[in-house]
Design an enzyme around this catalytic site. Structure first.
Site, PDB file in Angstrom:
ATOM      1  N   LYS A 228       0.833  -1.210   0.000  1.00  0.00           N
ATOM      2  CA  LYS A 228       0.000   0.000   0.000  1.00  0.00           C
ATOM      3  C   LYS A 228       0.866   1.258   0.000  1.00  0.00           C
ATOM      4  CE  LYS A 228      -4.139  -1.918   0.059  1.00  0.00           C
ATOM      5  NZ  LYS A 228      -5.021  -1.962   1.217  1.00  0.00           N
ATOM      6  N   ARG A 263      -3.691 -10.630   3.631  1.00  0.00           N
ATOM      7  CA  ARG A 263      -3.929 -10.601   2.176  1.00  0.00           C
ATOM      8  C   ARG A 263      -2.693  -9.979   1.524  1.00  0.00           C
ATOM      9  NH1 ARG A 263      -5.920  -6.998  -1.638  1.00  0.00           N
ATOM     10  NH2 ARG A 263      -7.180  -7.940  -3.320  1.00  0.00           N
TER      11      ARG A 263
END
Length: 289
Positions: A228, A263
């Site tokens: 991210k 994830r």
């Protein structure tokens, strides 16, 4: 805060029990042309299957298939576009010994995916689309409710919180209540704080540092911070593919606080880190039975 062990929870996927007291790795398989990290790499069936096989061999127990990019500013794909991308991949992977999760907010997509062999609904919009709640109740499969505000095109403007941890928990509570009121079974609910969605760097760090507090809600936790933007900011890595170490470190910290599922893009590296964590947990148990 570090937990001595993960909560004793499990989910059942079409008769198969997944033990969430052991960290589970969910490998990301984006079949989109525009995802922020791997867009366009796995849009062909043979390449997608090969990537899934690789992740399974590296330790993934769940493969998360996504047909719509939810990066900031991503455009709407539409139901037919998602179906065309996702369903052929599900059919191709259904014969392998792996749990298939579908990253979608569209009820029609998850219905057809489950018919094709999928097991879990991973919804970044937490069942807010029309008929999503009713579909989730009818399918009776594990549902991942993620925290987000707005849509990918607007979420960055909505990253304003009084207390990000309390606010995220309160907003997740509302989605959980709506799901249960519509008939979603308690044992099918998994929660995701939504790292990177309607949250700036400081929000994400604060949320990660206080992830253990989400256990107050009483549900298994999924952490998804792989590559991210905030990881790149903290580690000073502009290129998403260079954020591996930062991502693995963040996921390991989330596991230490009780996240049962991570994830990830980088399955091999994450699995190695989890093996070390498991061995240290075993050693601590032997030392302090």
């Amino acid at each position: 805060m570090q937990l001595k062990s993960l909560p004793k929870k499990q989910i059942i996927c079409n008769g198969r029990v997944i033990d969430l007291s052991i960290p589970q790795v969910m490998g990301i398989l984006n079949v989109t042309p525009d995802s922020f990290s791997d867009g366009g790499e796995y849009t062909q069936i043979d390449l997608a299957v090969r990537k899934a096989q690789e992740m399974i061999s590296q330790g993934a127990t769940i493969i998360d298939i996504g047909g719509e990019s939810t990066r900031p500013g991503a455009s709407y794909v539409g139901v037919q576009g998602e179906l065309a991308r996702v369903i052929p991949i599900v059919k191709a992977l259904a014969k392998y010994d792996v749990i298939l999760s579908i990253d979608t907010s569209e009820p029609e997509v998850i219905k057809q995916a489950v018919e094709a062999g999928a097991h879990i609904w991973n919804d970044v919009r937490a069942l807010s689309r029309p008929f999503a709640l009713e579909t989730a109740a009818a399918l009776n499969i594990p549902i991942i409710l993620m925290h987000m505000r707005g849509e990918p095109t607007t979420m960055n403007q909505l990253a304003q919180y009084g207390d990000v941890v309390n606010d995220v928990m309160d907003e997740l509570k509302l989605r959980i209540k709506d799901a249960k009121d519509t008939g979603v079974r308690d044992e099918n609910i998994i929660i995701d704080p939504g790292f990177g969605f309607a949250k700036d760097v400081n929000h994400n760090i604060t949320l990660l540092d206080n992830l253990y507090r989400l256990h107050e809600l009483g549900y298994p936790i999924l952490a998804g911070l792989s590559r991210k933007r905030f990881v790149g900011t903290v580690t000073e890595c502009q290129n998403a593919s260079e954020r591996v170490i930062g991502s693995v470190s963040g996921h390991l910290f989330s596991i230490q606080q009780g996240a049962s599922i991570v994830r990830v893009h980088d399955v091999k590296e994450t699995s190695q880190a989890i093996k070390m964590w498991n061995k240290l947990q075993d050693a601590a148990t032997c030392r302090n039975p």
